[in-house]
Structures are given as structure tokens and as C-alpha cells.
Design an enzyme around this catalytic site. Structure first.
Site, PDB file in Angstrom:
ATOM      1  N   LYS A  89      57.067 -50.501  20.307  1.00  0.00           N
ATOM      2  CA  LYS A  89      56.763 -50.819  21.711  1.00  0.00           C
ATOM      3  C   LYS A  89      57.540 -52.064  22.143  1.00  0.00           C
ATOM      4  CE  LYS A  89      52.590 -52.240  22.873  1.00  0.00           C
ATOM      5  NZ  LYS A  89      52.603 -53.465  23.707  1.00  0.00           N
ATOM      6  N   HIS A 130      42.327 -44.832  14.311  1.00  0.00           N
ATOM      7  CA  HIS A 130      43.030 -45.072  15.563  1.00  0.00           C
ATOM      8  C   HIS A 130      42.903 -43.863  16.473  1.00  0.00           C
ATOM      9  CE1 HIS A 130      44.200 -48.888  14.394  1.00  0.00           C
ATOM     10  NE2 HIS A 130      45.387 -48.661  13.879  1.00  0.00           N
TER      11      HIS A 130
END
Length: 953
Positions: free
Chosen positions: A604, A162
Site C-alpha cells: 500500500k 484478517h
């Protein structure tokens, strides 16, 4: 820094820093040394005038930050505004490199202090397996229970690509050499040796200065694979077998056995196994395909076989044992006599001849598995190994022969570790996970069903109809796929990837690929679809006796990511395991099923507090569902680098897991720059691996209080957490998703657009070409907030939740405060949550963040949103003080507190210049122009800030 308006919050972190304790004086000296050498390099490379500019900025920034000198702030602001483009880039480079060098010094000091503590009293340290065994023994846990744990455990760190790793491998290599030279200075040195060491440090820092910090081209998946492999060579290949050896010793010392039992007990199976997503994770990454999976395993295999060849060659040099002086076993004789080495010079050196044979077999194996060249050619031909087990069996012949002929002391130095490495890493090195999004599977099967004229539009069916159709197809002997029909590129790619997985397992062994993870799992059919796709590609075979489901090669693993998905997870798994065909497959997996939980998207989606609480609830409910079904649960934690994405100390996180959720089985991701910070240094890497083992051991075996009083208190605490979570969720969602213009504020006030341009990963920053926060990947979301020093995903909503919960108590506020304090002391989840939030708040700087908010063109929007963020920050600060009793952040970790505060003086110029450069860049972009120097300056500042703040990715 800029002069503050009356609306700009005061700089809370600019208080004078307390003096450094004596034990940390060496750290201060190391940082001074590296800083001085960096200054010398800047003078050498850029000239006296540039050096004076950098040094003046440094001194002014230090005075402003450490002495709260307001005039210094105004002076700093003027200095930075006067810089030209070239000077700006040089200043950014200088302060970025200082952040990197400070990290090296701190890592070395961490190792130094641990070593000093061990030498002082030789007591097991916190987080060690030895201390954990002490605790368990005191609690009444038996040696038999401990050995059973290790026989059945699986602890797997999984490296992912990532994109928050902003370092190039060449930079890491240079920094590792600086770390080695710095460590040398702790030993006794003559004046000449110390001078020579300083000269070498100077040369390495010069090399660093002349090496590009940034990549000018986009990373490919192949680059990511090769970067990750460097950590195996640095740390895992040597340190993991050595850790096993130490743990064997710890167990034997704490729970001694005699005779055959003792010998068996020191040969525990492979409870730590490495995993990887790099080359197999294609969720949102169009660059991952069947070829990248093959490339990943070929490179992994080449790496581990290269290591084996090197070790076997070295053993051959070491074991020059003559049969004139020591006997050998018949099995060793047989191995030696099969050797292609027929030299008379080694006629009496059977161990060497045997090792030459093993080397030749390994060389043949390496070529068969794709290695293109070997450092040392073999003496002659030999058959390749069919599996790593054969290689280990040959090493066992050497071990047993040495043990039987007065050579047991020769086993431990190298041979025992090589044998253990053979068991741990096989010929595949690390298990490669496959991952894809559920919507891709649905599209693939929709086409297969339609082309086979089974179902015109599978995607339009109800969930019940999908399940019925999928189960029916799983029991049918014929395939949907036909080689005579043309399919879309996506369908061809998906099927070819699964077929490649089968080929890889045949070639490199079944451990090479074992898991298939489904992103965005929302229904039972999402899981059944992958079973059917495996059937279509030969990875799921029918039972020999009838057409029903038989064996499946890849475990199908759901990934529950968003808040709604986490809430549905127990129901989905209960329904799945109630299906007879599925339950049969799980039984063949050893009655074990893995479930992955996502920390990034849940954060998120719902904010820090709610994400943690929903994960806790999902885990607790999953344990109940699995216990009822008689299936063992293994949780795979998708933890990111920053606290908002599940980051923070892994040791504390594992110990904070709900009772019954670890149970000897845990996998967790290691992502981005966290991989470098944890595993680029062998000693620190070994320590981090041991922390994982110790935490998993303690969480699995520590006795749980079973009295009603404890259960009642836990239920009360969980009730409070639920209420706090609901309040925090509303506050977070109201700001991020319900405030008009918030998306514009985020994209304008953070460097998100510039981060997307960085060449730090093969994956795009957003799942779709939009500016919707819903489509933005959680990684750049968190990374952006870290760059502008708000780190909002790690704290927003908590203060409002505490404030509202305390005032909702009908006058019993004091009682509620007492409850929160009790939770902090007695509930590991709440304590870890607050500890991580405390660390995030210590890195947050509202005055710096206010400069970023100035990039929002709409003044009304800017003031409105930033005012809300400031108010929530105040509420969080007040709440933390109220619950923990500490006004200062990181009161319980003074070394980290000093480290962060000392760094701020060097981060301030980077933040200031980043804002100015972003303004210039965006203004040019509006006119359709690009200035490469400006863009490079921004990217350098991103690198420096990421290095200085560390876990912000």
C-alpha cells in the site's frame, strides 16, 4: 453490459475460449451437473418465472463473454436494469452460489488429476517432498544433512482472522458435504447409486440455498476463534501426523539407514508447528484482551483434548488384545493396573485397560484446563496429566509393548499418528502470538514512568535517551508498577494481557504463547519497551547472581511493514543485537531471533514491484547482519491473500527467497479466505502443508552457485531491480498519494464503504476514523480493488518502470530487453513476481472497472484518473508480453486461464448488479434512508465476487 463509449477500453478477455482438453472434460461435466442442480433448486424454491429470468441472464452473459457478441452485451444490460429489488437479490444469490459450486468442482478436479498422475506412473510430483529429496540427492546433499535439517527446522503456518473471509462456517460445512458427494462420483457406481448421489447433491444445494450466506451480526473474536478451529478438525489434526509419516518414509527410501540409526531417523522432532493470531492480535482491535487470550487457549485445548479422547476411545475398541494370546511389557502391565476399570470381562485385555486409564487421565486434564463437558464420561477417576509429554510417554509404553510382542503392525494405523499428534499439538493445539502496535507500548510506559516519578514525559525523549533509560530500568530490581496507584484503562489492559500470558504458559505449557510481535517497529526503543513491560509483569526475570537481565519468556519480534521501516530493519537489528543485555537474552533463545516482514503495508505504501524489491533487500541485508552477529535468523512473512499483499503460490514464494534467508526456519501467515481455499478440504490441505515443507527443504539445502560469473550476474540483476523499483515507486506514489482527488476517486469507485459494513471480522476497516489511505488497513484496500476488477495493487507502476528503463539505455534497448528476459529465466524473485502479476492481470477487466468509475460524481476527476489507470494497464500488458514472450495471459497455466475465463461470464452480472445496488444505496444514504434489501444485495454480490475471483482478499 453497458454499451461502451469510444473512451471505454475494449474487452480484451472476451475472445472465444479454446476447447477444453480431454483430461479436463470431467471438470466441465461436474460444473454442468452442479449448475443444472442449482437451476433445479432455483426453480423449486423461487418458481419457474424467476428461474427463467436467471437462466436467460446466464445464457446471455455466456454468449456475450465467450462469443464476443456485442448484441448480447446490450441485451444483458437491458435484462439487468429491468430487475426489481427482490429479483435482483435472487439473481445475485444464484450467481454467487454458482461461484461457490464452481470452486468445489475445480478443487475436486485438482485432486482428481493429481491422483490420476500418481496412478499413471507413481513418480514424485512437483512440489512433493519425495521429488525434493531426489533433487537434493542428485545435487550431492547427504542424508545426514537432510536429517539435520529436519531436527533443527521450524515451519509454521500461522492462521489469522484478517477480515476477507466472507463465508460462514455453516456454508463451509454444506460445501464440504457437496465436495464429498462429488468425489463419490469418480468411483464405480450403479445407476441407482448415481441417482441417489444426484438426489443427495440436490438436497445439499437446496440446504445451501436456504442457508444465509451472510452474517447479520458483527463477528466477535470468539466467533473467529471457533471458525478457525473447524479447520483443525477438518484437516490439521489428521493430515499433519499423516504427512510426518509419509515424509519419514520418503527420507528412509531416499537415504536408507540400518539398525538403531534407522529407528532414530524415523522419529524426527516437530518441524511443522501450527500458529495462530486469533485472540492474541490486538493491533487496532479493541476487542482483544486478556480474556480473549484465555478463551482462545481454552477453546484450542478443548479441541485437541477432544480429539485425543476420541482417538483413545477408538483405540480401546481396536486393541482388544488378550494376554492369553500375546504378552505385554511390565510397563504396560503397570499402566493397565493403574486403570479405574476393574471389570472381570477385561481382566486379560491389558491394552484396553491401559487405554481406559489414559482416557481417564485425559478427561481429568480436559476438565482442569476448562473443558465444560465430555462426550463420553470416563470409567473412574485418575490424575490429570501435568504436561502433554506425560501423555506421549504413556502412549510410548503401548508402542514399545506392541513392538516387543509381535504387534508392530498394530502401531501404524492409529497409535503412531496419535502419538505424533501429541507431540505436534500438545495440550495447546497451536502457538498463540501476541501483537500490539509500538505506540501503545510507548503510551503505557510513559504513564508508568510518570506515575513512578522516574521520567515526567518518556514520549518526548530522544531515541538515545529512551534507550539509555530503558536499559537502566531493565537492570534495576524494583518495578515501576504499583498496585496502590490508579492507571488509565489502556495501561491496566496492557499489563493484564501480559500477566495473562504468563498464566497461560503455566497452565497450557510454554509452547502455548512464545512470541510477542511489535507492529510499526521503527526504532530500537520499540523493542526494548516490550522487554521492560515483560519485566514489569514477571515474564522477564533477573539473573540470580545479580540484578541484570536473566530469562525472558516471550521472544520480542519486530514487524517491519512500510517501505521506510524495511529500509531501516538491518540497522535496527544490528544496533539491537549489539546491546549486551539483549545479546544475552538472544543467546538463551538458542542464538536465534525472529524478524517479521509485512507485505501488506509495504505494498500500500510503495506498490507491487517496490514492495517485493524492498522485502528482498531487507532480507538480504538482515542475513548479513545476523551472520556477523553470530545469530540465526528466522523470518516471519506476513503474506496476505491477494498478490498485492504477498499472496500467490507459497511454494514459489519460498523458493524465490534470497539465499540464506530460509535456512530451515520460516513462519508465514495464512489469512482470510485463503485459509478456506487451502485447508477446508483434507486432501488439498495435506498437499499445501507438504508444499511448505518441500519448498523450505529445497530453499535451505539446495547448493548455491559460488562462482564469480554467477555472483556478477546476480549483482547485475539486482542493480536492474533497484532501478526498476525506483521508477515503479515514483509512478505508484504519484497516482495514489500525489494526485489530487485520488482518495475521493477510490472511495467512490470501489465498494470500500460497503465492505466496511460487512460482518466479516471483529476488526475495523481503518485504523482511524478518516478517509485517508494512510489510515486504511491494507486488507480492505486490496479487497476493494479486487471487487471492482482492477486489482490495482498487484500491477500498477510496473509498466511505467519497464518502459522508462528501456528508453533510458542510450540506444541499447535490445540489450536491455535481453537482460529482462534473462532475469525472467534465471532470477527466481523476478520470475515469481511476473508469474503472480500475470495471474492478477488475467483477472483484471477494464470494461467492468469502467462501470465502477461511473460512480465518481466528478466527471473530470473520473476521466483523468481512469485514463491513467487504463494507460498503465496497457504498459503492463505490453511489458509482460515483451519479457515472457506470451501475448495471452497465463499461457503457462492453461487450466487456470480457462477457469478464469469461464468464470467471467458468471461474474459479469454480479459486477453489474453490484454497481447498480451501490448507486441506489448511496443515494438513499444521502437522504438518511437505508433499504435492507439493497444492502443485503450488495453484500451478497461481494461474497459471490470474492468466491469467483478467489485470492482477492
Amino acid at each position: 453490459m453497458a454499451k461502451q463509449s469510444s473512451k471505454t477500453p475494449a474487452r480484451a478477455s472476451s475472445r472465444a475460449i479454446p476447447p477444453i482438453p480431454k483430461k479436463d472434460a470431467q471438470l466441465k461435466e461436474d460444473i454442468r451437473l452442479l449448475g443444472r442442480l442449482l437451476g433445479d433448486v432455483v426453480r423449486d424454491q423461487e418458481g419457474d418465472a424467476v428461474f427463467e429470468v436467471v437462466e436467460t441472464i446466464r445464457q446471455t452473459a455466456v454468449r456475450f463473454r465467450r462469443e464476443a457478441d456485442v448484441q448480447a452485451g446490450a441485451d444483458l444490460n437491458k435484462l439487468l436494469k429491468k430487475l426489481g429489488r427482490e429479483e435482483t437479490v435472487t439473481v445475485v444469490r444464484a450467481f454467487s452460489y454458482f461461484s461457490h459450486l464452481a470452486n468445489i468442482a475445480e478443487d475436486q478436479h485438482q485432486h482428481r488429476t493429481r491422483r490420476a498422475a500418481q496412478l499413471a506412473d507413481d513418480k514424485p510430483e512437483e512440489g512433493s517432498v519425495a521429488l525434493t529429496l531426489d533433487k537434493l540427492a542428485e545435487a550431492g546433499v547427504t542424508g545426514a544433512a537432510v536429517r539435520k535439517f529436519f531436527r533443527e527446522a521450524l515451519i509454521s503456518p500461522v492462521l489469522t482472522a484478517h477480515p476477507t473471509e466472507v463465508q460462514r462456517k455453516s456454508i463451509l460445512d454444506a460445501e464440504n458435504e457437496i465436495a464429498r458427494l462429488l468425489a463419490e462420483r469418480d468411483g464405480p457406481m450403479t445407476n441407482r447409486e448415481r441417482t441417489r448421489n444426484s438426489e443427495l447433491l440436490h438436497s445439499r444445494i437446496t440446504m445451501l440455498w436456504q442457508t444465509r450466506l451472510l452474517r447479520y451480526t458483527k463477528l466477535s473474536v470468539a466467533d473467529e476463534i471457533n471458525n478457525a478451529l473447524s479447520y483443525y478438525r477438518l484437516t490439521f489434526l489428521s493430515e499433519l501426523p499423516a504427512l510426518y509419516e509419509d515424509i519419514d518414509t520418503d527420507i528412509a527410501e531416499q537415504f536408507p539407514q540400518r539398525g538403531a540409526a534407522a529407528a532414530a531417523g524415523r522419529d524426527l522432532p516437530n518441524y511443522v508447528q501450527m500458529g495462530s493470531w486469533i485472540g492474541g492480535d490486538r493491533d487496532g482491535n479493541p476487542n482483544v484482551n486478556a480474556d480473549t487470550m484465555r478463551y482462545a487457549l481454552t477453546r484450542q485445548s478443548t479441541t485437541i483434548l477432544g480429539f485425543y479422547l476420541e482417538q483413545v476411545h477408538t483405540l480401546g475398541a481396536e486393541l482388544a488384545i488378550s494376554t492369553f494370546l500375546a504378552g505385554v511389557s511390565p510397563e504396560l502391565d503397570q499402566l493397565a493396573n493403574a486403570s479405574p476399570d476393574t471389570s472381570d470381562h477385561r481382566a486379560d485385555e491389558q491394552y484396553r485397560r491401559a487405554l481406559i486409564y489414559i482416557y481417564a487421565r485425559l478427561a481429568a486434564t480436559a476438565r482442569a484446563l476448562g473443558a465444560t463437558h465430555l462426550m463420553r464420561p470416563e470409567v473412574g477417576p485418575a490424575p490429570a496429566y501435568a504436561s502433554a509429554n506425560e501423555f506421549v510417554a504413556d502412549l510410548d509404553v503401548l508402542v514399545e509393548s506392541l513392538k516387543g510382542h509381535h504387534g508392530i503392525s498394530l502401531v501404524k494405523p492409529r497409535l503412531a499418528k496419535l502419538r505424533r499428534a501429541g507431540e505436534i499439538f500438545g495440550f495447546h493445539l497451536a502457538t498463540l502470538d501476541m501483537r500490539q502496535s509500538s505506540d501503545v507500548h510507548e503510551r503505557t510506559l510513559t504513564e508508568l514512568f510518570a506515575r513512578a516519578q522516574v521520567e515526567a514525559d518518556y514520549s518526548k525523549l530522544s531515541e538515545e535517551e529512551k534507550i539509555a533509560l530503558l536499559l537502566a530500568e531493565l537492570d534495576k530490581p524494583r518495578l515501576l508498577y504499583s498496585p496502590y496507584i490508579e492507571y488509565t484503562d489502556e495501561t491496566v489492559s496492557e499489563l493484564s494481557i501480559l500477566r495473562a500470558a504468563g498464566e497461560i504458559r503455566q497452565r497450557f505449557g510454554s509452547r502455548a504463547i512464545r512470541n510477542y510481535i511489535i507492529s510499526h517497529t521503527e526504532t530500537v526503543s520499540d523493542l526494548l519497551e516490550v522487554l521492560l513491560l515483560q519485566r514489569e509483569t514477571g515474564l522477564l526475570r533477573g539473573d540470580d547472581k545479580k540484578a541484570s537481565v536473566g530469562d525472558v519468556e516471550l521472544m520480542v519480534i519486530p514487524l517491519f511493514e512500510t517501505i521506510p521501516d524495511l529500509r531501516l530493519a538491518p540497522t535496527i537489528m544490528e544496533q539491537l543485537m549489539a546491546i549486551p543485555q539483549v545479546r544475552k537474552l538472544i543467546a538463551k533463545q538458542g542464538d536465534l531471533q525472529e524478524v517479521m516482514l509485512g507485505y501488506s503495508d509495504s505494498n500500500k505504501d510503495g506498490g507491487f514491484l517496490t514492495s517485493n524489491w524492498e522485502l528482498y533487500k531487507a532480507e538480504t541485508s538482515l542475513v548479513q547482519v545476523f551472520n556477523k552477529a553470530g545469530v540465526k535468523l528466522r523470518l516471519f512473512h506476513g503474506r496476505g491473500g491477494t498478490v498485492g499483499r504477498g499472496g500467490g503460490p507459497s511454494y514459489d514464494a519460498i523458493l524465490a527467497q534470497p539465499a540464506g534467508t530460509v535456512n530451515g526456519q520460516i513462519r508465514l501467515t495464512e489469512q482470510g479466505e485463503i485459509i478456506a481455499s487451502k485447508f477446508s478440504n483434507p486432501e488439498i490441505g495435506r498437499r499445501n502443508l507438504e508444499l511448505l515443507v518441500a519448498a523450505t527443504l529445497e530453499a535451505s539445502l539446495r547448493p548455491q552457485p559460488g562462482d564469480n560469473r554467477h555472483a556478477k550476474k546476480l549483482a547485475e540483476f539486482e542493480q536492474v531491480m533497484g532501478e526498476l523499483s525506483e521508477l515503479a515507486y515514483k509512478a505508484y506514489r504519484n497516482l495514489v498519494y500525489e494526485t489530487p482527488g485520488f482518495t475521493d476517486y477510490f472511495f467512490s469507485s470501489t465498494p470500500i464503504k460497503e465492505i466496511a459494513e460487512l460482518n466479516i471480522g471483529s476488526r475495523p476497516a481503518s485504523r482511524k476514523a478518516s478517509q485517508r489511505i494512510e489510515d486504511l488497513r491494507a486488507i480492505p484496500w486490496g479487497f476493494s480493488w479486487g471487487q471492482c476488477r482492477l486489482l490495482l495493487p498487484g500491477w500498477y507502476g510496473f509498466g511505467t518502470a519497464i518502459e522508462q528503463w528501456l528508453t533510458a539505455g542510450n540506444g541499447d534497448r535490445n540489450k536491455r530487453v535481453t537482460t529482462l528476459r534473462a532475469m525472467f529465466k534465471e532470477m527466481p524473485l523476478f520470475a515469481t513476481l511476473l508469474s503472480n502479476m500475470d495471474m492478477v492481470m488475467s483477472k483484471t477487466d477494464l470494461a467492468v472497472a469502467s462501470r465502477y468509475s461511473e460512480m465518481v460524481a466528478d466527471r473530470k476527476l473520473r476521466n483523468s484518473i481512469f485514463k491513467r489507470i487504463v494507460a498503465e494497464h496497457e504498459r503492463v500488458t505490453t511489458s509482460l508480453t515483451l519479457i515472457t514472450g506470451h501475448k495471452e495471459r497465463l499461457a503457462n497455466n492453461p487450466l487456470l486461464a480457462r477457469s478464469i475465463k469461464n468464470r467471467f461470464a458468471y461474474l459479469d452480472p454480479l459486477n453489474h448488479l453490484q454497481v447498480e445496488l451501490i448507486k441506489r444505496h448511496r443515494a438513499l444514504m444521502k437522504d438518511g434512508k437505508i433499504d435492507d434489501r439493497v444492502r443485503r444485495g450488495i453484500q451478497l454480490s461481494i461474497n459471490g465476487l470474492a468466491a469467483g475471483l478467489r485470492n482477492t482478499g
